[in-house]
Design a protein around this motif. Sequence first.
Motif, PDB file in Angstrom:
ATOM      1  N   TRP A 164       0.837  -1.203   0.000  1.00  0.00           N
ATOM      2  CA  TRP A 164       0.000   0.000   0.000  1.00  0.00           C
ATOM      3  C   TRP A 164       0.867   1.245   0.000  1.00  0.00           C
ATOM      4  N   ASN A 165       0.568   2.171  -0.924  1.00  0.00           N
ATOM      5  CA  ASN A 165       1.295   3.425  -1.007  1.00  0.00           C
ATOM      6  C   ASN A 165       0.292   4.525  -1.358  1.00  0.00           C
ATOM      7  N   THR A 166       0.727   5.784  -1.265  1.00  0.00           N
ATOM      8  CA  THR A 166      -0.238   6.886  -1.388  1.00  0.00           C
ATOM      9  C   THR A 166      -0.206   7.575  -2.753  1.00  0.00           C
ATOM     10  N   HIS A 204      -4.479   5.658   0.328  1.00  0.00           N
ATOM     11  CA  HIS A 204      -3.663   4.471   0.050  1.00  0.00           C
ATOM     12  C   HIS A 204      -4.320   3.567  -0.989  1.00  0.00           C
ATOM     13  N   TYR A 240      -3.308  -0.146  -3.570  1.00  0.00           N
ATOM     14  CA  TYR A 240      -2.438  -1.327  -3.551  1.00  0.00           C
ATOM     15  C   TYR A 240      -1.672  -1.488  -4.872  1.00  0.00           C
TER      16      TYR A 240
END
Lengths: 252, 194
Positions: free
Chosen positions: B118-120, B136, B138
């Motif tokens: 998960w990143n923004t 967030h 995936y």
Amino acid sequence: MMLKKRIIPCLDVNNGRTVKGINFIDLRDAGDPVELGEAYAKKGADELVYLDISATNENRSTFTELVRSIARHVDIPFTVGGGISTVEDVKPLLEAGADKVSVNSAAVKNPGLIDKLVNAFGSQCIVVAIDARYTGDRWIVHTHGGSKPTDKELFSWAAEVESRGAGEILFTSMDHDGTKKGFAVEALNRLSQEVGIPVIASGGAGEIEHFTEVFTKTPVTAALAASIFHFGEIEIGTLKKELSNKGIAVRL
Amino acid sequence: MKIAIIKYNAGNTQSVINALTRLGIDPILTDDKQEILSADKVIFPGVGEAATTMNHLNELKLAEFIPSLKQPVLGICLGMQLMCRYSEENNTKCMGIFELDVLKFKPLNSEQVPHMGWNTLKNTSSPLLTGLEDEHVYFVHSYYVPLNDNSIATTDYIHPYCSAINKDNFYAVQFHPEKSSIAGARILDNFIKL
């Protein structure tokens, strides 16, 4: 902002129910796997792992049906495993909606299986699970739920798994599993520095501090646990808030 | 609302179908060009390796058909990369909807590749991504699109890169909205409402 550390509940499935026991003995019922997975996703779990511990040929189609139902209800990625030994075993599971599969014993017995799975489905969906036990000087890889020692050593086997194209390694320390005394920090630190693919820490989580420890002392990107989540000893939302308070990057 | 998901050996189509079903949409999965042309929206999913997948799209004559579509099209993950001009993954010539090249992540320190988890989203600038700034989503990928003028979102892994693009009716995202919980559902809902 950066890539977040992942918290992964693991659900052992036996004949369609979530169960948990120590070394497969004295299985306690922990509920419906689909409902449990859905609840974990809502509480902030980052991924799920489902292991079919009753994996036999006659049960495989039941498990595939379960995977189909999980995929309909769960809106985060999930990995499935248990008894996978061929490309043919994997295809229906991915088609049913699983995002990744994990292989363990069959890959140890026949390492070429990893290459075949990677070629057929891509690195991103092949997780190799490694169970190992420390013998005083070496970490020895075990198969069949940790019951059978092999001639493989953890770090060289992990390097081979990576070179054969696996996308991720799920390492369980048999010495720590079920003890609730914390993860195998030293081994996890070395392992996740030596390989260039993500490592999931497994075995030993009993308190929130254990997660803090493994994320601050090692570069692992994910931590997995089972019974402490199923039986409500640690609540995922609380765990992630605590990790965030300690400066660990998590998805809130 | 008729949503067509382009059918080819794309891997994660069931997940896309499930995510749309959760939004109350009943999508059709098809490689029939008339069916696709008559859809209000088209989704072009993708998981796998670039060269093999492009060969497959060429065989099905989809590689020239997809760029000719006029309704909103959403590419996902490998789908985004194949909508670009070229990919470093096995030196693959792609569809060229976007004049962009896809590069392999090169770790600077001990970063792991693939970029998995998960990143923004940052610098979001499209109706597709309304309400998604700092949210967030995936990711699972080893190749990426560098920052560019078609960018509608960026993400930071190893370095900032482009995680979503738009040109005319073509939209594409590097992450998996179908696996990104509430944030992902919102993106699919935004796409349906475009």
